[in-house]
Design a protein around this motif. Structure first.
Motif, PDB file in Angstrom:
ATOM      1  N   MET A   1       1.353   3.429 -50.002  1.00 24.84           N
ATOM      2  CA  MET A   1       0.010   3.884 -50.380  1.00 24.84           C
ATOM      3  C   MET A   1      -0.128   5.369 -50.081  1.00 24.84           C
ATOM      4  O   MET A   1       0.331   5.846 -49.033  1.00 24.84           O
ATOM      5  N   THR A   2      -0.726   6.117 -51.005  1.00 21.51           N
ATOM      6  CA  THR A   2      -0.879   7.552 -50.803  1.00 21.51           C
ATOM      7  C   THR A   2      -1.912   7.831 -49.713  1.00 21.51           C
ATOM      8  O   THR A   2      -2.861   7.064 -49.526  1.00 21.51           O
ATOM      9  N   PRO A   3      -1.758   8.934 -48.989  1.00 21.78           N
ATOM     10  CA  PRO A   3      -2.719   9.265 -47.935  1.00 21.78           C
ATOM     11  C   PRO A   3      -4.109   9.496 -48.516  1.00 21.78           C
ATOM     12  O   PRO A   3      -4.250   9.903 -49.678  1.00 21.78           O
ATOM     13  N   PRO A   4      -5.160   9.262 -47.729  1.00 21.40           N
ATOM     14  CA  PRO A   4      -6.522   9.494 -48.211  1.00 21.40           C
ATOM     15  C   PRO A   4      -6.796  10.983 -48.408  1.00 21.40           C
ATOM     16  O   PRO A   4      -6.193  11.832 -47.748  1.00 21.40           O
ATOM     17  N   LEU A   5      -7.692  11.268 -49.324  1.00 24.84           N
ATOM     18  CA  LEU A   5      -8.070  12.638 -49.663  1.00 24.84           C
ATOM     19  C   LEU A   5      -9.470  12.927 -49.133  1.00 24.84           C
ATOM     20  O   LEU A   5     -10.371  12.086 -49.248  1.00 24.84           O
ATOM     21  N   PHE A   6      -9.624  14.127 -48.549  1.00 20.74           N
ATOM     22  CA  PHE A   6     -10.940  14.562 -48.081  1.00 20.74           C
ATOM     23  C   PHE A   6     -11.191  15.976 -48.598  1.00 20.74           C
ATOM     24  O   PHE A   6     -10.274  16.788 -48.727  1.00 20.74           O
ATOM     25  N   TRP A   7     -12.455  16.261 -48.890  1.00 19.55           N
ATOM     26  CA  TRP A   7     -12.827  17.552 -49.464  1.00 19.55           C
ATOM     27  C   TRP A   7     -13.165  18.566 -48.379  1.00 19.55           C
ATOM     28  O   TRP A   7     -13.822  18.238 -47.382  1.00 19.55           O
ATOM     29  N   VAL A   8     -12.710  19.808 -48.580  1.00 21.97           N
ATOM     30  CA  VAL A   8     -13.069  20.932 -47.722  1.00 21.97           C
ATOM     31  C   VAL A   8     -13.421  22.113 -48.623  1.00 21.97           C
ATOM     32  O   VAL A   8     -13.026  22.154 -49.793  1.00 21.97           O
ATOM     33  N   ASP A   9     -14.150  23.076 -48.070  1.00 20.11           N
ATOM     34  CA  ASP A   9     -14.502  24.255 -48.865  1.00 20.11           C
ATOM     35  C   ASP A   9     -13.279  25.100 -49.182  1.00 20.11           C
ATOM     36  O   ASP A   9     -13.139  25.616 -50.292  1.00 20.11           O
ATOM     37  N   GLU A  10     -12.408  25.263 -48.199  1.00 23.19           N
ATOM     38  CA  GLU A  10     -11.187  26.044 -48.386  1.00 23.19           C
ATOM     39  C   GLU A  10     -10.003  25.269 -47.814  1.00 23.19           C
ATOM     40  O   GLU A  10     -10.047  24.824 -46.666  1.00 23.19           O
ATOM     41  N   VAL A  11      -8.952  25.139 -48.580  1.00 21.91           N
ATOM     42  CA  VAL A  11      -7.748  24.445 -48.128  1.00 21.91           C
ATOM     43  C   VAL A  11      -6.948  25.369 -47.210  1.00 21.91           C
ATOM     44  O   VAL A  11      -6.729  26.537 -47.545  1.00 21.91           O
ATOM     45  N   PRO A  12      -6.506  24.883 -46.037  1.00 22.54           N
ATOM     46  CA  PRO A  12      -5.742  25.748 -45.132  1.00 22.54           C
ATOM     47  C   PRO A  12      -4.370  26.088 -45.695  1.00 22.54           C
ATOM     48  O   PRO A  12      -3.806  25.350 -46.505  1.00 22.54           O
ATOM     49  N   ALA A  13      -3.844  27.218 -45.237  1.00 20.60           N
ATOM     50  CA  ALA A  13      -2.486  27.598 -45.617  1.00 20.60           C
ATOM     51  C   ALA A  13      -1.486  26.734 -44.853  1.00 20.60           C
ATOM     52  O   ALA A  13      -1.805  26.142 -43.814  1.00 20.60           O
ATOM     53  N   ALA A  14      -0.277  26.646 -45.373  1.00 18.94           N
ATOM     54  CA  ALA A  14       0.767  25.867 -44.712  1.00 18.94           C
ATOM     55  C   ALA A  14       0.974  26.373 -43.287  1.00 18.94           C
ATOM     56  O   ALA A  14       1.090  27.581 -43.051  1.00 18.94           O
ATOM     57  N   GLY A  15       0.978  25.461 -42.331  1.00 13.77           N
ATOM     58  CA  GLY A  15       1.152  25.806 -40.934  1.00 13.77           C
ATOM     59  C   GLY A  15      -0.136  25.986 -40.166  1.00 13.77           C
ATOM     60  O   GLY A  15      -0.137  25.967 -38.930  1.00 13.77           O
ATOM     61  N   ASP A  16      -1.246  26.163 -40.873  1.00 19.42           N
ATOM     62  CA  ASP A  16      -2.531  26.369 -40.212  1.00 19.42           C
ATOM     63  C   ASP A  16      -3.182  25.044 -39.844  1.00 19.42           C
ATOM     64  O   ASP A  16      -2.980  24.023 -40.519  1.00 19.42           O
ATOM     65  N   ALA A  17      -3.989  25.069 -38.783  1.00 17.63           N
ATOM     66  CA  ALA A  17      -4.770  23.906 -38.371  1.00 17.63           C
ATOM     67  C   ALA A  17      -6.230  24.137 -38.740  1.00 17.63           C
ATOM     68  O   ALA A  17      -6.718  25.270 -38.731  1.00 17.63           O
ATOM     69  N   VAL A  18      -6.916  23.061 -39.083  1.00 22.36           N
ATOM     70  CA  VAL A  18      -8.327  23.146 -39.446  1.00 22.36           C
ATOM     71  C   VAL A  18      -9.023  21.876 -38.977  1.00 22.36           C
ATOM     72  O   VAL A  18      -8.408  20.802 -38.925  1.00 22.36           O
ATOM     73  N   THR A  19     -10.293  22.017 -38.612  1.00 18.01           N
ATOM     74  CA  THR A  19     -11.079  20.868 -38.191  1.00 18.01           C
ATOM     75  C   THR A  19     -12.025  20.461 -39.303  1.00 18.01           C
ATOM     76  O   THR A  19     -12.791  21.299 -39.812  1.00 18.01           O
ATOM     77  N   VAL A  20     -11.965  19.216 -39.705  1.00 22.84           N
ATOM     78  CA  VAL A  20     -12.845  18.665 -40.726  1.00 22.84           C
ATOM     79  C   VAL A  20     -14.005  17.979 -40.001  1.00 22.84           C
ATOM     80  O   VAL A  20     -13.787  17.087 -39.182  1.00 22.84           O
ATOM     81  N   SER A  21     -15.229  18.393 -40.303  1.00 27.46           N
ATOM     82  CA  SER A  21     -16.399  17.813 -39.654  1.00 27.46           C
ATOM     83  C   SER A  21     -17.436  17.461 -40.709  1.00 27.46           C
ATOM     84  O   SER A  21     -17.148  17.456 -41.904  1.00 27.46           O
ATOM     85  N   HIS A  39      -1.299  10.809 -41.742  1.00 23.48           N
ATOM     86  CA  HIS A  39      -1.306  11.877 -42.741  1.00 23.48           C
ATOM     87  C   HIS A  39      -2.517  11.752 -43.669  1.00 23.48           C
ATOM     88  O   HIS A  39      -2.917  10.648 -44.043  1.00 23.48           O
ATOM     89  N   VAL A  40      -3.055  12.912 -44.029  1.00 20.05           N
ATOM     90  CA  VAL A  40      -4.165  12.985 -44.964  1.00 20.05           C
ATOM     91  C   VAL A  40      -3.882  14.118 -45.939  1.00 20.05           C
ATOM     92  O   VAL A  40      -2.970  14.920 -45.742  1.00 20.05           O
ATOM     93  N   VAL A  41      -4.677  14.181 -46.984  1.00 20.20           N
ATOM     94  CA  VAL A  41      -4.622  15.286 -47.937  1.00 20.20           C
ATOM     95  C   VAL A  41      -5.983  15.965 -47.938  1.00 20.20           C
ATOM     96  O   VAL A  41      -7.019  15.290 -47.982  1.00 20.20           O
ATOM     97  N   LEU A  42      -6.002  17.280 -47.853  1.00 23.47           N
ATOM     98  CA  LEU A  42      -7.234  18.045 -47.982  1.00 23.47           C
ATOM     99  C   LEU A  42      -7.246  18.738 -49.338  1.00 23.47           C
ATOM    100  O   LEU A  42      -6.228  19.297 -49.771  1.00 23.47           O
ATOM    101  N   GLY A  43      -8.385  18.685 -50.014  1.00 21.12           N
ATOM    102  CA  GLY A  43      -8.513  19.323 -51.321  1.00 21.12           C
ATOM    103  C   GLY A  43      -9.813  20.084 -51.422  1.00 21.12           C
ATOM    104  O   GLY A  43     -10.790  19.781 -50.718  1.00 21.12           O
ATOM    105  N   ASP A  44      -9.837  21.079 -52.307  1.00 26.07           N
ATOM    106  CA  ASP A  44     -11.063  21.848 -52.515  1.00 26.07           C
ATOM    107  C   ASP A  44     -11.793  21.439 -53.784  1.00 26.07           C
ATOM    108  O   ASP A  44     -12.842  22.000 -54.119  1.00 26.07           O
ATOM    109  N   GLY A  45     -11.242  20.458 -54.520  1.00 31.44           N
ATOM    110  CA  GLY A  45     -11.877  20.029 -55.755  1.00 31.44           C
ATOM    111  C   GLY A  45     -11.650  20.979 -56.914  1.00 31.44           C
ATOM    112  O   GLY A  45     -12.140  20.752 -58.012  1.00 31.44           O
ATOM    113  N   ARG A  46     -10.860  22.040 -56.657  1.00 30.35           N
ATOM    114  CA  ARG A  46     -10.582  23.039 -57.689  1.00 30.35           C
ATOM    115  C   ARG A  46      -9.079  23.171 -57.929  1.00 30.35           C
ATOM    116  O   ARG A  46      -8.596  24.210 -58.356  1.00 30.35           O
TER     117      ARG A  46
END
Length: 250
Positions: A1-21, A39-46
């Protein structure tokens, strides 16, 4: 099963950490119950997606992840806009949900002549807001890189302008109608830069609308042998279109 997707305003660059709230963080922590190491996937919808590993979970709505691979997915071709006559209120969001899962690029809500539902004033704003929220949720469920555009409520003049422009640019304008003279499968979509599917309400497009949009370059098209409900027609047409174009690459 593919990892779940969550939306963020800006997708982090490879290696960066970000907090989703916020709502997305709450959904990840309390509904999906993500845990450290998953594992999860973050997307900006764009179009931009990042594969991420969960590195920390705190409280009920905070998920910290670190991005690994970041990719940009180009939008499928041809671009497809569905002009959707407003269904009855209890079924309107279902139409948007199904079309989003089937890959629509844009949806234009339209107050056509035979619509039973009427969006006036603040009701139009609320209706469009619900459609946009539904599109975002459905795109997340479908793991789509792109959230479809939901336009403001369209007048018939807006629909005429869209159909005229797309037809003039060499696109296809298909007016889905049970008595259409052209079968969907007979249309050549291979060179169309853009496709517009016009879907009437339960009572269908009226004769004046058909004549008007046909004069602007539209074709009255029958999708198949069954008469579909307005909430299902868009998704079925998008599936048929995906099978005969390069929109479905796998």
């Amino acid at each position: 099963m593919t990892p779940p997707l969550f939306w963020v305003d800006e997708v982090p660059a490879a290696g960066d950490a970000v907090t989703v709230s916020g709502p997305e963080g709450k959904h990840a922590v309390t509904v999906t119950r993500m845990r450290k190491g998953e594992h999860v996937v973050l997307g900006d919808g764009r179009g931009t997606l990042a594969d991420c590993e969960v590195v920390d979970v705190s409280g009920k709505d905070r998920l910290t992840v670190r991005a690994s691979r970041v990719e940009f997915a180009t939008a499928p071709k041809p671009r497809v806009t569905v002009v959707q006559a407003i269904p009855k209120s209890d079924r309107a969001e279902l139409a948007v949900d199904l079309m989003t899962e089937a890959g629509v690029d844009a949806v234009m809500p339209w107050q056509s002549a035979r619509c039973v539902a009427r969006w006036n004033g603040s009701r139009a704003e609320k209706g469009v807001a619900k459609w946009r929220a539904t599109a975002a949720t459905a795109a997340k469920q479908a793991r789509r890189p792109w959230i479809p555009e939901i336009t403001d409520l369209a007048t018939t003049i807006d629909v005429r302008d869209l159909c005229s422009r797309v037809a003039a640019d060499g696109g296809v304008v298909a007016l889905l109608h049970e008595a259409g003279a052209t079968s969907f499968r007979s249309i050549d979509f291979s060179t169309a830069p853009e496709v517009v599917l016009v879907i009437g309400p339960e009572g269908g497009l009226d004769d004046g609308e058909l004549a008007d949009l046909t004069a602007l370059g539209g074709q009255a098209v029958v999708l198949g042998p069954e008469v579909l409900r307005t909430v299902a027609a868009g998704a079925v047409a998008l599936g048929a279109l995906g099978a005969v174009t390069d929109r479905w690459t796998r």
